[in-house]
Design an enzyme around this catalytic site. Structure first.
Site, PDB file in Angstrom:
ATOM      1  N   SER A 127       0.816  -1.219   0.000  1.00 12.01           N
ATOM      2  CA  SER A 127       0.000   0.000   0.000  1.00 12.01           C
ATOM      3  C   SER A 127       0.843   1.259   0.000  1.00 12.01           C
ATOM      4  O   SER A 127       0.425   2.291  -0.550  1.00 12.01           O
ATOM      5  CB  SER A 127      -0.926   0.003   1.217  1.00 12.01           C
ATOM      6  N   HIS A 162       0.631   4.939   4.527  1.00 10.70           N
ATOM      7  CA  HIS A 162      -0.110   5.355   3.332  1.00 10.70           C
ATOM      8  C   HIS A 162       0.192   6.806   2.967  1.00 10.70           C
ATOM      9  O   HIS A 162       0.433   7.126   1.797  1.00 10.70           O
ATOM     10  CB  HIS A 162      -1.607   5.175   3.568  1.00 10.70           C
TER      11      HIS A 162
END
Length: 304
Positions: free
Chosen positions: A207, A253
């Site tokens: 991610s 993220h």
């Protein structure tokens, strides 16, 4: 004294074959087997080969190789992530590596010996009495973590996003620049996780790289004058998931998003006259800054 009879031209490569066709570049006679169709007339094999050598390879608008349109790097990265998932499941010896862990109703899967070895971890005491983590010298975790996942669902979500984003970006940037984007964005997200997460918290997943690809796609598409109205809602939805779903690394993220966007800006807006040099220098500065931040965090953990 009589004149010698006129001779019929023969192919320079096949002397036994008569021909009246000549190469438009070197003017040598060529038979049908040696004819290579050109924009005007025909050329011999040697002239065609020489012409190909003199033609510069096609490049993208950002200096990358045109081979990126085949998506080889995207496919290789997906294959590597899948392989690491299989090794992770194998290392678990029948545990909950595939499903049964935390997140998304237990579908995210759990830790395995491989994720314990390769995830981002500041420093912790393991059950067997050993101490491990980046602060203990395990710097490889900042790279390996971007190829490890907690469960098959975690893997599938990231690989779907990589397949969608990767092919477009690889075609625009070229294979090498796209690979650099993936790795540097992943490194940026992992460094952010190292900086802002609890030192004994494990973090892994592609991610970090994926969010960097999202940011890069926005930058690249805007630079090329394309519509990004379909990209932004997907990015916003992913950000909402980041802040609302338990177990997701918010620093990871966001770190990948910021670093991926920064590197994309370097790739997109480097001056054409010194494009490659500026892109290399800009990428090196970003990586050096990330390493410096990781050193600061390490000093804080060791000193604390």
């Amino acid at each position: 004294m009589s004149e010698p009879p006129p001779t019929t031209p023969v192919c320079y490569r096949h002397p036994g074959r008569e021909t009246y066709v000549r190469c438009t570049r070197c003017d040598r006679p060529i038979c049908p087997d040696c004819m290579r169709e050109a924009s005007v007339g025909f050329q011999c094999p040697e002239c065609v080969a020489e012409g190909r050598r003199s033609v510069r390879p096609a490049r993208t608008a950002f200096g990358g190789g045109a081979a990126g349109r085949h998506g080889y790097v995207t496919k290789a990265l997906i294959a590597l992530n899948v392989l690491m998932m299989l090794l992770s499941i194998a290392s678990d010896r029948g545990g909950d590596a595939a499903v049964g862990g935390s997140g998304f109703g237990g579908l995210m899967g759990g830790s395995t010996p491989l994720t314990d070895w390769g995830s981002v971890l500041g420093g912790a005491l393991f059950p067997d009495g050993t101490v491990g983590g980046i602060a203990e010298g395990e710097w490889y975790r900042l790279v390996t973590a971007m190829f490890l996942h907690y469960g098959v669902v975690h893997l599938l979500l990231n690989m779907w996003a990589l397949w969608v984003l990767g092919r477009s970006l690889e075609a625009s940037l070229g294979p090498l620049r796209f690979l650099a984007l993936y790795l540097v964005a992943g490194l940026g997200g992992n460094v952010a996780a190292y900086l802002f997460s609890e030192q004994n918290q494990l973090t892994a997943g592609a991610s970090t790289s994926i969010f960097g690809l999202f940011a890069a796609l926005v930058v690249i598409e805007r630079k090329m004058g394309r519509d990004i109205s379909q990209v932004l809602p997907v990015l916003v939805i992913n950000l909402v998931f980041t802040f609302t779903v338990p177990g997701i690394s918010i620093p990871g993220h966001l770190g990948g998003l910021v670093v991926g966007g920064l590197l994309a800006l370097v790739f997109a807006y480097a001056p054409r006259s010194r494009r490659t040099l500026v892109q290399l220098a800009g990428g090196a500065v970003i990586v050096a800054a990330l390493v410096g931040l990781a050193l600061v965090r390490t000093a804080a953990i060791v000193g604390g």
